[in-house]
Design a protein around this motif. Structure first.
Motif, PDB file in Angstrom:
ATOM      1  N   HIS A   4      11.523  -0.834  10.815  1.00  0.00           N
ATOM      2  CA  HIS A   4      11.729  -0.211  10.081  1.00  0.00           C
ATOM      3  C   HIS A   4      12.556   0.910  10.023  1.00  0.00           C
ATOM      4  O   HIS A   4      13.986   1.044   9.463  1.00  0.00           O
ATOM      5  CB  HIS A   4      10.253   0.607   9.288  1.00  0.00           C
ATOM      6  N   ARG A   5      11.808   1.189  11.050  1.00  0.00           N
ATOM      7  CA  ARG A   5      13.072   2.366  11.833  1.00  0.00           C
ATOM      8  C   ARG A   5      14.435   1.932  12.991  1.00  0.00           C
ATOM      9  O   ARG A   5      16.028   2.660  12.505  1.00  0.00           O
ATOM     10  CB  ARG A   5      12.684   3.390  13.209  1.00  0.00           C
ATOM     11  N   LYS A   6      14.272   0.763  12.909  1.00  0.00           N
ATOM     12  CA  LYS A   6      15.458  -0.036  13.414  1.00  0.00           C
ATOM     13  C   LYS A   6      16.700   0.194  11.994  1.00  0.00           C
ATOM     14  O   LYS A   6      17.745   0.061  12.591  1.00  0.00           O
ATOM     15  CB  LYS A   6      14.754  -1.559  14.145  1.00  0.00           C
ATOM     16  N   ALA A   7      15.937  -1.029  11.633  1.00  0.00           N
ATOM     17  CA  ALA A   7      16.468  -1.406  10.106  1.00  0.00           C
ATOM     18  C   ALA A   7      17.543  -0.170   9.101  1.00  0.00           C
ATOM     19  O   ALA A   7      18.695   0.119   9.130  1.00  0.00           O
ATOM     20  CB  ALA A   7      15.758  -1.962   8.941  1.00  0.00           C
ATOM     21  N   LEU A   8      16.433   1.135   9.585  1.00  0.00           N
ATOM     22  CA  LEU A   8      17.132   2.377   8.847  1.00  0.00           C
ATOM     23  C   LEU A   8      18.293   2.705   9.836  1.00  0.00           C
ATOM     24  O   LEU A   8      19.811   3.276   8.693  1.00  0.00           O
ATOM     25  CB  LEU A   8      16.008   3.040   8.541  1.00  0.00           C
ATOM     26  N   GLU A   9      18.069   3.246  10.863  1.00  0.00           N
ATOM     27  CA  GLU A   9      19.187   3.546  12.070  1.00  0.00           C
ATOM     28  C   GLU A   9      20.752   2.885  12.137  1.00  0.00           C
ATOM     29  O   GLU A   9      21.905   2.903  11.939  1.00  0.00           O
ATOM     30  CB  GLU A   9      19.020   3.729  13.245  1.00  0.00           C
ATOM     31  N   ARG A  59       2.961   5.171   7.391  1.00  0.00           N
ATOM     32  CA  ARG A  59       2.919   3.824   8.597  1.00  0.00           C
ATOM     33  C   ARG A  59       4.178   3.439   8.919  1.00  0.00           C
ATOM     34  O   ARG A  59       4.386   2.252   9.026  1.00  0.00           O
ATOM     35  CB  ARG A  59       2.055   3.649   9.306  1.00  0.00           C
ATOM     36  N   MET A  60       5.239   3.725   9.520  1.00  0.00           N
ATOM     37  CA  MET A  60       6.526   2.968   9.648  1.00  0.00           C
ATOM     38  C   MET A  60       6.286   2.739  10.924  1.00  0.00           C
ATOM     39  O   MET A  60       6.254   3.591  11.516  1.00  0.00           O
ATOM     40  CB  MET A  60       7.881   3.974   9.339  1.00  0.00           C
ATOM     41  N   ASN A  61       6.996   1.832  11.395  1.00  0.00           N
ATOM     42  CA  ASN A  61       7.063   0.823  12.901  1.00  0.00           C
ATOM     43  C   ASN A  61       8.571   0.476  13.410  1.00  0.00           C
ATOM     44  O   ASN A  61       9.497   1.011  12.462  1.00  0.00           O
ATOM     45  CB  ASN A  61       5.633  -0.552  12.714  1.00  0.00           C
ATOM     46  N   SER A  62       8.073   0.102  14.421  1.00  0.00           N
ATOM     47  CA  SER A  62      10.280   0.155  14.912  1.00  0.00           C
ATOM     48  C   SER A  62      10.414  -0.379  13.902  1.00  0.00           C
ATOM     49  O   SER A  62      11.907  -0.712  14.056  1.00  0.00           O
ATOM     50  CB  SER A  62       9.864  -0.167  16.508  1.00  0.00           C
ATOM     51  N   TYR A  74       0.940  -1.159   0.416  1.00  0.00           N
ATOM     52  CA  TYR A  74      -0.363   0.098   0.403  1.00  0.00           C
ATOM     53  C   TYR A  74       1.485   0.762   0.356  1.00  0.00           C
ATOM     54  O   TYR A  74      -0.054   1.967  -0.524  1.00  0.00           O
ATOM     55  CB  TYR A  74      -0.647   0.121   1.410  1.00  0.00           C
ATOM     56  N   GLY A  75       1.660   1.019  -0.152  1.00  0.00           N
ATOM     57  CA  GLY A  75       2.950   2.044  -0.089  1.00  0.00           C
ATOM     58  C   GLY A  75       3.037   3.063   1.432  1.00  0.00           C
ATOM     59  O   GLY A  75       3.073   4.861   2.214  1.00  0.00           O
ATOM     60  N   HIS A  76       3.097   2.264   2.671  1.00  0.00           N
ATOM     61  CA  HIS A  76       3.159   2.779   3.827  1.00  0.00           C
ATOM     62  C   HIS A  76       3.566   2.136   4.460  1.00  0.00           C
ATOM     63  O   HIS A  76       4.416   3.421   5.668  1.00  0.00           O
ATOM     64  CB  HIS A  76       1.884   2.296   5.091  1.00  0.00           C
ATOM     65  N   GLY A  77       4.933   1.204   4.719  1.00  0.00           N
ATOM     66  CA  GLY A  77       6.007   1.275   5.644  1.00  0.00           C
ATOM     67  C   GLY A  77       7.260   0.117   4.171  1.00  0.00           C
ATOM     68  O   GLY A  77       8.009   0.949   4.051  1.00  0.00           O
ATOM     69  N   ARG A  78       7.172  -0.821   4.380  1.00  0.00           N
ATOM     70  CA  ARG A  78       8.440  -1.424   3.594  1.00  0.00           C
ATOM     71  C   ARG A  78       8.644  -0.356   2.856  1.00  0.00           C
ATOM     72  O   ARG A  78      10.292  -0.404   2.302  1.00  0.00           O
ATOM     73  CB  ARG A  78       7.553  -2.996   2.962  1.00  0.00           C
ATOM     74  N   SER A  79       8.023  -0.320   1.184  1.00  0.00           N
ATOM     75  CA  SER A  79       8.059   0.871   0.477  1.00  0.00           C
ATOM     76  C   SER A  79       9.315   2.437   0.531  1.00  0.00           C
ATOM     77  O   SER A  79      10.146   2.761   0.452  1.00  0.00           O
ATOM     78  CB  SER A  79       7.301   0.832  -0.668  1.00  0.00           C
ATOM     79  N   VAL A  80       7.972   3.064   1.488  1.00  0.00           N
ATOM     80  CA  VAL A  80       8.744   3.669   2.785  1.00  0.00           C
ATOM     81  C   VAL A  80      10.031   3.702   3.631  1.00  0.00           C
ATOM     82  O   VAL A  80      10.676   5.123   2.976  1.00  0.00           O
ATOM     83  CB  VAL A  80       7.570   4.199   3.555  1.00  0.00           C
ATOM     84  N   ALA A  81      11.037   2.794   3.841  1.00  0.00           N
ATOM     85  CA  ALA A  81      11.857   2.549   4.294  1.00  0.00           C
ATOM     86  C   ALA A  81      12.338   2.574   3.202  1.00  0.00           C
ATOM     87  O   ALA A  81      13.603   3.057   4.056  1.00  0.00           O
ATOM     88  CB  ALA A  81      12.088   1.528   5.017  1.00  0.00           C
TER      89      ALA A  81
END
Length: 258
Positions: A223-228, A218-221, A181-188
């Motif tokens: 997604h943010r952990k992977a980006l960090e 809607r990125m979750n924790s 949906y273009g909310h999480g995985r792709s946004v990361a």
């Protein structure tokens, strides 16, 4: 982040098993067998999508975005469910299928039809493990990093996707990154790409930038952990190089003064 997709699919498994038991107890044993099979499929997917296991290759999606026959037969109940659920959800949500974040760079949901696909025939980064590639829309290039819904690509996968997308942009080819949906995985992945393209300083600024243009992300924790982790591993060699360059300059200046 909780269990996300694991809990949802586990509930589906329990529901189908209850239907099986109910039908069997009423004498419809043969008709009940498909519900037992679906229950087992959903249970297997629930286990494989657990964040402690995280095995997206279970569905067998190929690198070209296609599914082998054995996968379609074996996981048919799940694959049919997610596609039907996706279509219904899109009809009810009225969300834009894709959004241009900066020039030539798009993020959005699974392009099941031409009207869900960005203009100018962009290269595609597919972050799903459950949806097939539509070969008609990917003539400028296709990269698949299969990931469960509500989960995140690994930092190494994010880096590979970013490098691939940067090469496409260097050639002037637009890039479309999508998940369901273009909310999480792709946004990361998009957050990392915006950093690499120099549009923002860091992934947190990238998330804000995307949020302004696509409010329903809607990125979750996870997604943010992977980006960090991606940012730390990507920036550390640059820092070491900069430190080395500064040291070299100081040393050359010292030698020159002597």
């Amino acid at each position: 982040m909780g269990w996300g997709i694991s809990r949802l699919i586990l509930l589906k498994s329990l529901l189908h098993f209850m239907i099986f038991v109910l039908m069997k107890s009423n004498g419809f044993t043969i008709l009940a067998i498909p519900f037992l099979y679906a229950s087992l499929v959903f249970l297997l997917v629930s286990i494989a999508s657990n964040p402690h296991i995280n095995l997206p290759m279970l569905l067998g999606k190929n690198t070209d975005g296609s599914f082998p026959i054995w996968s379609i037969v074996m996981f048919g109940p799940f694959l049919f469910f997610v596609r039907l659920f996706s279509m219904v959800r899109r009809l009810l949500s009225h969300e834009e299928p894709f959004t241009e974040i900066c020039e030539g760079v798009y993020v959005g949901g699974w392009p099941c039809s031409l009207d869900k696909f960005p203009p100018k025939n962009p290269a595609v980064i597919d972050c799903t493990c459950e949806f097939p590639r539509n070969s008609e829309f990917t003539r400028s290039g296709y990269l698949c990093i299969p990931t469960w819904d509500t989960r995140s690509p690994q930092p190494s996968e994010i880096e590979s996707a970013v490098k691939w997308a940067c090469r496409k942009r260097a050639l002037g080819v637009p890039v479309f990154i999508h998940c369901a949906y273009g909310h999480g995985r792709s946004v990361a992945v998009m957050c990392a790409l915006l950093v690499a393209l120099g549009a923002v300083e860091n992934w947190k600024d990238a998330e804000k930038m995307i949020q302004e243009r696509r409010p329903y992300i809607r990125m979750n924790s996870l997604h943010r952990k992977a980006l960090e982790e991606w940012a730390q591993h990507r920036l550390s060699p640059m820092k070491r190089k900069n430190e080395t360059d500064v040291s070299s300059v100081i040393m050359s200046n010292s030698l020159g003064s002597k």
